[in-house]
Design a protein around this motif. Structure first.
Motif, mmCIF file in Angstrom:
data_model
loop_
_atom_site.group_PDB
_atom_site.id
_atom_site.type_symbol
_atom_site.label_atom_id
_atom_site.label_comp_id
_atom_site.label_asym_id
_atom_site.label_seq_id
_atom_site.Cartn_x
_atom_site.Cartn_y
_atom_site.Cartn_z
ATOM 1 N N GLU A 242 0.824 -1.221 0.000
ATOM 2 C CA GLU A 242 0.000 0.000 0.000
ATOM 3 C C GLU A 242 0.855 1.266 0.000
ATOM 4 O OE1 GLU A 242 -2.770 -0.689 3.245
ATOM 5 O OE2 GLU A 242 -4.042 -1.868 1.916
ATOM 6 N N ARG A 243 2.120 1.135 -0.374
ATOM 7 C CA ARG A 243 2.995 2.308 -0.430
ATOM 8 C C ARG A 243 2.467 3.292 -1.472
ATOM 9 N NH1 ARG A 243 4.725 -1.520 -3.688
ATOM 10 N NH2 ARG A 243 5.990 -1.077 -5.515
ATOM 11 N N LYS A 244 2.906 4.529 -1.344
ATOM 12 C CA LYS A 244 2.367 5.579 -2.222
ATOM 13 C C LYS A 244 2.634 5.293 -3.702
ATOM 14 C CE LYS A 244 2.636 9.226 1.286
ATOM 15 N NZ LYS A 244 1.277 8.980 1.762
ATOM 16 N N THR A 245 3.785 4.675 -3.983
ATOM 17 C CA THR A 245 4.099 4.364 -5.381
ATOM 18 C C THR A 245 3.559 2.994 -5.789
ATOM 19 O OG1 THR A 245 6.223 3.522 -4.620
ATOM 20 C CG2 THR A 245 6.174 5.794 -5.479
ATOM 21 N N GLY A 246 2.891 2.319 -4.841
ATOM 22 C CA GLY A 246 2.266 1.033 -5.151
ATOM 23 C C GLY A 246 0.764 1.234 -5.313
ATOM 24 N N PHE A 247 -0.020 0.460 -4.545
ATOM 25 C CA PHE A 247 -1.477 0.528 -4.714
ATOM 26 C C PHE A 247 -2.132 1.611 -3.860
ATOM 27 C CE2 PHE A 247 -0.467 -3.597 -6.454
ATOM 28 C CZ PHE A 247 -1.267 -3.621 -7.580
ATOM 29 N N GLY A 248 -1.378 2.219 -2.916
ATOM 30 C CA GLY A 248 -1.984 3.250 -2.070
ATOM 31 C C GLY A 248 -3.097 2.670 -1.220
ATOM 32 N N CYS A 249 -4.037 3.499 -0.851
ATOM 33 C CA CYS A 249 -5.202 3.015 -0.086
ATOM 34 C C CYS A 249 -6.225 2.471 -1.074
ATOM 35 C CB CYS A 249 -5.802 4.151 0.739
ATOM 36 S SG CYS A 249 -7.254 3.623 1.667
ATOM 37 N N THR A 250 -6.571 1.213 -0.910
ATOM 38 C CA THR A 250 -7.445 0.570 -1.893
ATOM 39 C C THR A 250 -8.855 0.340 -1.350
ATOM 40 O OG1 THR A 250 -6.614 -1.570 -1.173
ATOM 41 C CG2 THR A 250 -5.531 -0.571 -3.079
ATOM 42 N N ALA A 251 -9.172 1.049 -0.246
ATOM 43 C CA ALA A 251 -10.493 0.903 0.381
ATOM 44 C C ALA A 251 -11.600 1.393 -0.548
ATOM 45 C CB ALA A 251 -10.519 1.708 1.686
ATOM 46 N N GLY A 252 -12.843 1.012 -0.205
ATOM 47 C CA GLY A 252 -14.012 1.530 -0.918
ATOM 48 C C GLY A 252 -14.240 0.826 -2.241
ATOM 49 N N ALA A 253 -13.737 -0.408 -2.351
ATOM 50 C CA ALA A 253 -13.876 -1.219 -3.569
ATOM 51 C C ALA A 253 -12.992 -0.717 -4.708
ATOM 52 C CB ALA A 253 -15.327 -1.348 -4.026
ATOM 53 N N VAL A 254 -11.976 0.107 -4.384
ATOM 54 C CA VAL A 254 -10.922 0.379 -5.369
ATOM 55 C C VAL A 254 -10.281 -0.975 -5.685
ATOM 56 C CG1 VAL A 254 -8.654 1.410 -5.685
ATOM 57 C CG2 VAL A 254 -10.517 2.780 -4.751
ATOM 58 N N ASP A 255 -9.831 -1.665 -4.649
ATOM 59 C CA ASP A 255 -9.435 -3.059 -4.802
ATOM 60 C C ASP A 255 -10.160 -3.968 -3.817
ATOM 61 O OD1 ASP A 255 -7.664 -3.125 -6.894
ATOM 62 O OD2 ASP A 255 -5.938 -2.616 -5.673
#
Ligand code: SF4
Length: 422
Positions: free
Chosen positions: A311-324
């Motif tokens: 979840e790093r900033k240059t990775g997937f970040g925050c994926t909550a809310g059905a982003v992922d």
């Protein structure tokens, strides 16, 4: 057991790339094909820092991506790259609050209300699957305490889903594992919060819980099920080098993954601020450990899946809310993440689609800030302000709260993928 790194990894990635090129040649309109391939390539390469883990039915590029070349892998790809707006790939799906453990960090111990009726639970499960979720993490409480219910849930899914069950290991035995496996179980996530048995037992409040977890792992491996050890390892233990001990333990138990979960101010820990591993240099060190335990130097160890790396900033970040990902709690509340004690609605009261679309319209653009860390205080303030006795915040309060939230800059990886309009 040896993870695949170096040239072997290059070969697997090349094979996947070729396979994807061929399959989607017939699935995507010709004028959309080059753009699809570009996106698929970017997505595939975002997993490149991980070792490839060979499992009974294929290859895992990442813990939360179904194994290639299973049907669930392609279902995940369809969800992410063909749907508008893009679908989530994974869910934490709670099927009961029942649990005899007393873990101090439980994010749902304060949740109110009875468990969903089984029919509603299964209906919700199918609705979630149809939104594009390909990887199910079915949890409790302790799911094995309500085994028939668990079995019926798993029976309701098919090969579009990679099915994991999240457990303490309690009540796991060969018979119930075999029954789940016969109906499509992929693996178990089993909690061990310290390589030291006394520290783990003290943490769970259950004498013998460390041994119980280890026995459950051994049973799984005897049946060739996939195992991830889930661990919220304490800051002090990480500083003392105990992550290496945990990896040694995981290796000796033949676990496939160790998921290192960053402690969250959520649930029972909502107001906790000390030892939450927020220090930047601490996080960088853990990220380095992630890279190390996915490299050739550690190829005989389980793969480390450190949340602060994924979840790093240059990775997937925050994926909550059905982003992922998102979360369904045991009482039917639809939450953006298990670590965010807010709800966008309850399936007993409203149609699932209405709630889901409401949540998606708020999380309509992936951002970098870890909301579980940045917004815990604001959730706590609302609970205190309205003297709420249970979590999560009902939609009427969530609605008021999220208007004030800043979710940080857009996640660069998603910007590059170009799958979100904004
Ligand atoms: S709130 Fe965001 S950063 Fe925190 S655990 Fe959930 S998805 Fe990850």
């Amino acid at each position: 057991m040896k993870n695949i790194t170096g040239f072997g990894k290059f070969v697997i990635y090349s094979r996947i790339a070729l396979h994807v090129c061929i399959i989607y040649l017939f699935k995507v309109k010709p004028w959309q094909y080059p753009r699809f391939l570009r996106r698929a390539f970017i997505l595939l390469m975002s997993f490149r820092h991980n070792a490839v883990v060979k499992v009974f039915n294929g290859y895992k590029l990442q813990l939360y991506l179904p194994a290639y070349p299973c049907r669930a892998f392609f279902y995940a790809l369809d969800s992410k790259l063909l749907k508008t707006p893009p679908g989530p790939i994974t869910i934490v799906f709670s099927m009961t609050k029942a649990c005899s453990y007393k873990c101090p960090h439980c994010y749902q111990k304060k949740d109110g209300g009875p468990d969903l009726q089984e029919q509603k639970l299964i209906e919700t499960l199918i609705n979630v699957r149809d939104k594009g979720v390909a990887m199910f993490d079915i949890e409790g409480g302790e799911p094995f305490l309500r085994f028939e219910r668990l079995l019926n849930l798993i029976k309701a899914l098919d090969s579009r889903s990679e099915i994991w069950v999240n457990t303490t290991g309690m009540h796991v035995d060969k018979n119930n594992l075999t029954a789940l496996q016969a109906n499509g179980l992929f693996g178990l996530m089993i909690s061990i919060h310290s390589p030291d048995r006394k520290i783990h037992d003290d943490f769970t409040g259950i004498a013998g819980s460390f041994e119980t977890a280890c026995q459950a792992i051994k049973l799984c491996k005897d049946l060739d099920l996939v195992v991830s050890i889930n661990s919220v390892l304490a800051e002090q233990e990480i500083n003392d080098g105990k992550l290496n001990d945990l990896m040694e333990l995981a290796k000796s138990l033949k676990a496939d993954f160790v998921q290192l979960i960053h402690p969250k101010p959520s649930g029972l820990w909502l107001d906790k601020s000390d030892h939450m591993q927020n220090d930047k240099s601490f996080i960088t060190d853990v990220q380095q450990q992630h890279l190390l335990y996915n490299s050739k130097a550690k190829q005989f160890y389980p793969a480390l899946a450190a949340q602060v790396f994924e979840e790093r900033k240059t990775g997937f970040g925050c994926t909550a809310g059905a982003v992922d990902r998102f979360y369904v709690n045991a009482t039917g509340e639809i939450q953006p993440c298990e670590f965010l004690n807010i709800s966008f609605g309850n399936v007993n009261i409203e149609d699932f689609d209405v709630i889901y679309n409401r949540m998606r319209s708020y999380f309509n653009n992936p951002c970098q800030d870890w909301l579980c860390c940045t917004q815990a205080q604001s959730i706590s303030e609302i609970i205190k302000k309205y003297e709420l006795q249970a979590t999560p915040l009902p939609w009427q309060y969530t609605q008021e709260l999220i208007k004030t939230w800043d979710r940080g800059p857009q996640t660069p990886l998603y910007k590059k993928l170009g799958i979100y309009k904004k």
